[in-house]
Design a protein around this motif. Structure first.
Motif, PDB file in Angstrom:
ATOM      1  N   PRO A  21       0.928  -1.502  -0.091  1.00 26.14           N
ATOM      2  CA  PRO A  21       0.159  -0.395  -0.207  1.00 26.14           C
ATOM      3  C   PRO A  21       0.498   0.810  -0.185  1.00 26.14           C
ATOM      4  N   GLU A  22       0.282   2.194  -0.930  1.00 26.59           N
ATOM      5  CA  GLU A  22       1.122   3.554  -0.909  1.00 26.59           C
ATOM      6  C   GLU A  22      -0.162   4.574   0.588  1.00 26.59           C
ATOM      7  N   LEU A  23       0.818   5.503   0.741  1.00 27.34           N
ATOM      8  CA  LEU A  23       0.481   6.617   1.679  1.00 27.34           C
ATOM      9  C   LEU A  23       0.216   7.729   0.041  1.00 27.34           C
ATOM     10  N   ARG A  24       0.240   8.933   0.040  1.00 26.50           N
ATOM     11  CA  ARG A  24      -0.383   9.500  -1.336  1.00 26.50           C
ATOM     12  C   ARG A  24      -0.363  10.943  -0.332  1.00 26.50           C
ATOM     13  N   PRO A  25       0.522  11.967  -0.178  1.00 25.72           N
ATOM     14  CA  PRO A  25      -0.650  13.450  -0.513  1.00 25.72           C
ATOM     15  C   PRO A  25      -0.722  14.205  -0.982  1.00 25.72           C
ATOM     16  N   LEU A  32      -3.865  10.136   1.423  1.00 22.70           N
ATOM     17  CA  LEU A  32      -4.852   9.424   1.248  1.00 22.70           C
ATOM     18  C   LEU A  32      -3.708   7.447   0.778  1.00 22.70           C
ATOM     19  N   LEU A  33      -4.906   6.645   1.091  1.00 22.73           N
ATOM     20  CA  LEU A  33      -4.393   5.694   1.376  1.00 22.73           C
ATOM     21  C   LEU A  33      -4.206   4.722  -0.166  1.00 22.73           C
ATOM     22  N   VAL A  34      -4.109   3.683  -1.412  1.00 24.14           N
ATOM     23  CA  VAL A  34      -4.034   3.138  -2.016  1.00 24.14           C
ATOM     24  C   VAL A  34      -3.337   2.267  -1.827  1.00 24.14           C
ATOM     25  N   PHE A  35      -3.996   0.863  -2.583  1.00 23.57           N
ATOM     26  CA  PHE A  35      -3.981  -0.122  -2.881  1.00 23.57           C
ATOM     27  C   PHE A  35      -3.915  -0.873  -3.721  1.00 23.57           C
ATOM     28  N   LYS A  36      -3.759  -1.870  -4.413  1.00 21.93           N
ATOM     29  CA  LYS A  36      -5.034  -2.510  -5.210  1.00 21.93           C
ATOM     30  C   LYS A  36      -4.696  -4.220  -5.150  1.00 21.93           C
ATOM     31  N   LEU A  37      -6.615  -4.501  -5.066  1.00 23.63           N
ATOM     32  CA  LEU A  37      -6.376  -6.254  -5.230  1.00 23.63           C
ATOM     33  C   LEU A  37      -6.699  -6.406  -6.523  1.00 23.63           C
ATOM     34  N   LEU A  59      -9.130   7.204   3.180  1.00 24.44           N
ATOM     35  CA  LEU A  59      -8.192   8.845   3.906  1.00 24.44           C
ATOM     36  C   LEU A  59      -9.184   8.557   5.324  1.00 24.44           C
ATOM     37  N   LEU A  60      -9.212   7.269   5.894  1.00 28.67           N
ATOM     38  CA  LEU A  60      -9.471   7.303   7.089  1.00 28.67           C
ATOM     39  C   LEU A  60      -7.899   7.145   8.083  1.00 28.67           C
ATOM     40  N   PRO A  61      -7.787   7.978   8.421  1.00 25.16           N
ATOM     41  CA  PRO A  61      -6.312   7.164   9.774  1.00 25.16           C
ATOM     42  C   PRO A  61      -6.111   5.789   9.899  1.00 25.16           C
ATOM     43  N   ALA A  62      -7.059   5.507  11.044  1.00 24.96           N
ATOM     44  CA  ALA A  62      -7.052   3.896  11.409  1.00 24.96           C
ATOM     45  C   ALA A  62      -6.250   3.274  10.836  1.00 24.96           C
TER      46      ALA A  62
END
Length: 119
Positions: A21-25, A32-37, A59-62
């Motif tokens: 997973p990536e965190l993109r500012p 923004l958390l981004v990942f591919k399934l 966008l959820l920090p948890a």
């Protein structure tokens, strides 16, 4: 009849992470958390694709903190809604469909694990 009864946008996916997973500012200052399934198709055509790669975001920090421990090839289950996003590019407007996740969990190949849920 109310729209709450007619419309429903709930997605549940279980698949394999294709990459970490990536965190993109974002320009707004949010992250923004981004990942591919990679999700296998139930009845693929003989010569057609056997799976789909679905982009998931949050966008959820948890959920971002929890997903930081996920690694490629982990099996993950998410719940959320399907959304279409538009943005401008030098050549015009681009569009993408994504699952905006409100819950997510790594699925153990043994016992199930707890999900992270946010309001």
């Amino acid at each position: 009849m109310s729209l709450a009864v007619i419309d429903r946008n709930d997605v549940v996916l279980r698949g394999r992470l294709s990459a970490a997973p990536e965190l993109r500012p974002l320009p707004s200052g949010d992250t923004l958390l981004v990942f591919k399934l990679v999700v296998r198709r139930e009845d693929p055509r003989p010569r057609g694709p056997k799976s789909d790669v679905i982009t998931c975001v949050s966008l959820l920090p948890a959920l971002q903190r929890y997903a930081a421990a996920w690694t490629p090839d982990d099996v993950v289950e998410v719940e959320g809604s399907l959304q279409r996003r538009f943005w401008r590019t030098p050549t015009g407007t681009a569009v993408a469909y994504e699952v905006t996740c409100r819950r997510g969990r790594k699925v153990s190949r043994g016992a199930p694990r707890a999900a992270v849920e946010t309001g």
